[in-house]
Design a protein around this motif. Structure first.
Motif, PDB file in Angstrom:
ATOM      1  N   TRP A 247       0.948  -1.483  -0.086  1.00  0.00           N
ATOM      2  CA  TRP A 247      -0.097  -0.192  -0.063  1.00  0.00           C
ATOM      3  C   TRP A 247       0.890   1.147  -0.115  1.00  0.00           C
ATOM      4  O   TRP A 247       1.513   1.394   0.935  1.00  0.00           O
ATOM      5  CB  TRP A 247      -0.988   0.048   1.295  1.00  0.00           C
ATOM      6  N   MET A 264      -2.278   3.088   6.574  1.00  0.00           N
ATOM      7  CA  MET A 264      -2.012   2.125   5.568  1.00  0.00           C
ATOM      8  C   MET A 264      -0.725   1.737   5.051  1.00  0.00           C
ATOM      9  O   MET A 264      -0.301   0.932   4.473  1.00  0.00           O
ATOM     10  CB  MET A 264      -3.312   2.181   4.544  1.00  0.00           C
ATOM     11  N   LYS A 267       1.695  -1.147   4.222  1.00  0.00           N
ATOM     12  CA  LYS A 267       1.364  -2.495   4.716  1.00  0.00           C
ATOM     13  C   LYS A 267       1.301  -3.693   3.369  1.00  0.00           C
ATOM     14  O   LYS A 267       0.942  -2.954   2.444  1.00  0.00           O
ATOM     15  CB  LYS A 267      -0.135  -2.495   4.938  1.00  0.00           C
ATOM     16  N   GLN A 569      -9.913   0.276   8.306  1.00  0.00           N
ATOM     17  CA  GLN A 569      -8.881   1.189   7.816  1.00  0.00           C
ATOM     18  C   GLN A 569      -8.813   1.418   6.484  1.00  0.00           C
ATOM     19  O   GLN A 569      -8.859   0.474   5.805  1.00  0.00           O
ATOM     20  CB  GLN A 569      -7.685   0.907   8.564  1.00  0.00           C
ATOM     21  N   GLY A 570      -8.537   2.589   5.916  1.00  0.00           N
ATOM     22  CA  GLY A 570      -8.308   2.463   4.718  1.00  0.00           C
ATOM     23  C   GLY A 570      -9.321   2.770   3.653  1.00  0.00           C
ATOM     24  O   GLY A 570      -9.183   2.979   2.330  1.00  0.00           O
ATOM     25  N   ASP A 585      -7.776  -2.721   5.515  1.00  0.00           N
ATOM     26  CA  ASP A 585      -7.521  -3.214   6.786  1.00  0.00           C
ATOM     27  C   ASP A 585      -8.325  -3.107   7.998  1.00  0.00           C
ATOM     28  O   ASP A 585      -9.225  -2.252   7.776  1.00  0.00           O
ATOM     29  CB  ASP A 585      -6.016  -2.741   7.336  1.00  0.00           C
TER      30      ASP A 585
END
Length: 595
Positions: A247, A264, A267, A569-570, A585
Motif C-alpha cells: 500500500w 495504511m 502494509k 482502515q483505508g 485493513d
C-alpha cells in the motif's frame, strides 16, 4: 466533486512480486457489507449489473485500473507491466503483461497451475463480441478492432463464433504481449480497457462451466468466491496465491487522505481475509444493520438522512462512535426510460411523443428531491452527471414539471378523458402504463410520486414489482414499458452515458431501444473527436435530441453519504473502483470489542 482526466504513462504504484505466493490476508479480519439489490452472477461479459461488478472486480483483473486516492482519477497498470505503447496515430496499443500471475486453483485446470497470458485477454475481448453471448457491453468494442467485424458477421450467419479465427487487430505475438489495432482513434479506449468486462478469463473455465460460468468465477484477483446463495449472500475469501502489493498511494488534495496514509502506508495487501456481503433490499433494514454493527460500510439511506446528519456532518450520536463520513454527489444519474418498441408509449409519431412528453412533465422532481430523497439529491439536467468529461454545468433541460401544459398536450392529440376522469388512447382503447419497480420502500414512494403526478393528467399506471436482477434482464431485452433506475460511471467520459441511447446498443445498455438517426449521427461524430469544446457541444446536441424525442424522464443526481466503522482502515469510496476491499485493513481488537 470528482473530476476525471486521462493521465499519460506513469509508473505502477503497486509494488508487487509475482514470486510471492503466500497471502498476508488474515482470515480473522472480516469486512461485512450489504447490497441493496441482488447481483446477476459474476460474468461481466453477460451482465451490466452494478452489484455483480462489485464482486467481479475483486475476482478478475484488468490490464489497467485506477489509482485508489488520486483525484482527478488516474489510470494505472494492474496486470500490465506499464501503461501501453501507443503508436499509429493512436490506433495501435501494445500491452505487456507481468509474468507469473496465476489463476486461482480450479478443477478446470486439471491440477496444473494456470498462468495468466495475453491470450486470456484476447479471448475475453472475443467473448464480448460473440453474438451468442448477447453482451450488454459489446458496444464498447463493436466496430473498433481491425478485422473483427468479419468474424462477428460470420458468427451471425453461421450461429457459431470462431474463437480461433485470425484477427489483424488482435494479436498475441508472444505469451505476455497483447497488440490491439483499432479501426480509428478512440480517445476513451484506455478507460474501456479498465472496465470489468475486459478482464482476463480462462477459456477452459468458460468451456467447463458454460452457462454457469457466472456462478463459478475463476480469476487472478485478490479474492475468490467461497459461498454463493443467489439473492441472499456472497462470501469471498482471500486468494492464497495472489501476488500481493504494498500500500503506497500518494494523497490527493483531500485532507482526509492523510489519515488513510497514516493507517495504511507500507502494509502488504490484502490484509482482509474474508468479505461477507448480504443482500438487504429494504433501506431501513440495511441502516438498522449498520447501526447494530452487523455491517461495517454502508451509505446513509435518504429516509434516515435527517436523523443521522446535521447539514454535511454526522449528528453527535453518530460522531461519538467515531463513524467516518464521506459525502459527495455520486457520479451517476437516475432516470426512467420509455420502451420505444412498446405499442402504448413507443413510436416516433407526434401523438406518441406528446404522450411521453406529458408523462415526463407530470413527474415532480422537486418532490422527489425534498420528500423522497430528503434533500440528499439535486435535479439532473443532462444525461451525464457532473464530474465526467463533457458535462456542461450551464446546460438546462427543456423538460420540466408542468401538468397544465401536459394536459393541454394530451387534449390536443386525442387522449380523451372518460367519465372516470382517466384518459384513453386516441383510438379509444385503454391507456394504462406499466412502470416496473423493485420492492423496497423507496420504490414504493417513487411509485406513489408517479401516481400523484399521473393523476393530475388523467393517466392510470400499474407498478409491477420484481427484483432488480430480473427487471434488468427484462429491460435488456426491451421487454419493459417503463423502468426507473440509475447508471453509474464505468469510465469518466460522457460517452459512457450517451451510449445508453445509441441505436446500435439496443439490447446492450440501450434498454429503451431508442433509435434516432439524428442522435446516432451526432454520437458517431462525437466519439471520433478528442475531448474538448467541440465534443462537449455535440453531447449537448445529443441531449437536446433525446429531449425532443422524450426517450427518458431524467430525475436526480444522488448525494451519497458513505459511512464506515472506525475499525475499518483505508476506506475511501472511489467513483470507479466499486469495492476496493483489497486496499483495506481491519483493527481486529477494536472490531471484536465493538461487536
Amino acid at each position: 466533486m470528482w473530476k476525471f482526466v486521462l493521465q499519460g504513462c506513469i509508473a505502477a504504484l503497486l509494488v508487487s512480486s509475482a514470486a510471492q505466493a503466500v497471502s498476508p490476508a488474515d482470515p480473522d479480519k472480516v469486512i461485512r457489507v450489504a447490497f441493496p439489490a441482488a447481483d446477476d452472477g459474476f460474468d461481466m461479459v453477460r451482465t451490466q449489473n452494478y452489484y455483480s461488478g462489485f464482486i467481479a472486480e475483486t475476482i478478475y483483473e484488468t490490464l489497467l485500473t485506477y489509482d485508489y486516492l488520486a483525484s482527478p482519477a488516474k489510470l494505472v497498470p494492474k496486470v500490465a507491466e506499464a501503461m501501453p505503447e501507443v503508436t499509429n496515430e493512436g490506433k495501435t496499443y501494445v500491452f505487456r503483461l507481468k509474468k507469473g500471475i496465476h489463476f486461482s486453483d480450479d478443477p478446470a485446470f486439471k491440477g496444473k497451475k494456470r498462468e495468466l497470458t495475453a491470450m486470456d485477454f484476447a479471448y475475453s475481448f472475443r467473448r464480448l463480441l460473440d453474438p451468442a453471448n448477447r453482451s450488454p457491453s459489446a458496444g464498447l468494442l463493436q466496430g473498433k478492432i481491425l478485422g473483427m467485424d468479419s468474424v462477428v458477421a460470420a458468427a451471425k450467419k453461421s450461429g457459431k463464433f470462431d474463437y480461433d479465427a485470425p484477427v489483424a487487430g488482435l494479436q498475441t505475438p508472444d505469451r505476455y504481449t497483447l497488440q490491439i489495432q483499432l479501426t480509428a482513434p478512440d480517445y476513451n479506449f484506455l478507460y474501456v480497457i479498465a472496465y470489468g468486462a475486459m478482464a482476463g478469463s480462462a477459456r477452459e473455465v468458460i468451456d467447463a462451466y458454460g452457462a454457469q460460468s457466472g456462478q463459478h468465477p475463476v480469476g487472478t484477483g485478490a479474492y475468490m468466491l467461497d459461498k454463493y446463495v443467489p439473492r441472499s449472500k456472497v462470501i469471498l475469501v482471500a486468494n492464497p496465491d495472489y501476488r500481493g502489493s504494498i500500500w503506497d498511494f500518494q494523497p490527493s488534495a483531500d485532507p482526509t487522505d492523510l489519515q488513510l496514509i497514516r493507517d495504511m502506508k507500507g502494509k502488504k495487501m490484502p490484509q482482509v481475509g474474508r468479505v461477507e456481503i448480504s443482500v438487504i433490499e429494504e433501506e431501513q433494514a440495511r441502516w438498522l444493520a449498520f447501526q447494530d454493527k452487523q455491517i461495517d460500510i454502508d451509505w446513509i439511506p435518504q429516509l434516515a438522512s435527517r436523523t443521522a446528519l446535521d447539514g454535511d456532518k454526522l449528528k453527535p450520536a453518530f460522531a461519538a462512535q467515531n463513524i467516518r463520513l464521506q459525502r459527495f454527489i455520486e457520479p451517476a444519474i437516475s432516470y426512467t426510460f420509455f420502451n420505444m418498441h412498446d405499442p402504448i408509449v413507443g413510436g416516433y409519431t407526434i401523438e406518441k411523443n406528446a404522450l411521453r412528453r406529458a408523462i415526463a412533465m407530470s413527474y415532480n422532481t422537486a418532490e422527489d428531491v425534498s420528500i423522497i430523497r430528503q434533500d440528499q439529491a439535486v435535479r439532473a439536467q443532462m444525461v451525464m452527471p457532473p464530474g465526467v468529461v463533457g458535462y456542461d454545468p450551464a446546460y438546462r433541460s427543456s423538460i420540466g414539471y408542468d401538468p397544465v401544459l401536459a394536459n393541454k398536450l394530451l387534449d390536443r392529440y386525442g387522449y380523451k378523458r372518460g367519465a372516470d376522469g382517466y384518459r384513453t388512447l386516441p383510438d379509444g382503447k385503454p391507456l394504462v402504463l406499466r412502470i416496473n419497480r423493485e420492492a423496497s420502500v423507496i420504490y414504493q414512494e417513487l411509485a406513489e410520486l408517479w401516481k400523484r403526478g399521473l393523476d393530475t393528467i388523467g393517466i392510470r399506471a400499474e407498478h409491477p414489482v420484481s427484483n432488480f436482477a430480473d427487471n434488468l434482464k427484462s429491460a435488456t431485452k426491451c421487454e419493459l414499458m417503463m423502468w426507473g433506475g440509475a447508471w453509474s460511471v464505468d469510465y469518466p467520459d460522457g460517452e459512457n452515458f450517451m451510449q445508453l441511447l445509441y441505436g446500435p446498443n439496443a439490447h446492450q445498455g440501450n434498454n429503451g431501444c431508442y433509435e434516432s438517426p439524428a442522435y446516432d449521427a451526432l454520437y458517431r461524430k462525437a466519439i471520433s473527436l478528442p475531448p474538448g469544446p467541440e465534443r462537449t457541444g455535440l453531447y449537448a446536441q445529443m441531449n437536446r435530441q433525446m429531449e425532443a424525442d422524450t426517450a427518458w424522464v431524467l430525475q436526480v443526481l444522488r448525494i451519497r453519504n458513505w459511512v464506515s466503522r472506525p475499525w475499518v482502515q483505508g476506506f475511501k469510496k472511489h467513483p470507479l473502483i466499486h469495492a476496493g476491499w483489497e486496499y483495506l485493513d481491519v483493527d481486529k481488537r477494536m472490531a471484536s470489542e465493538a461487536r
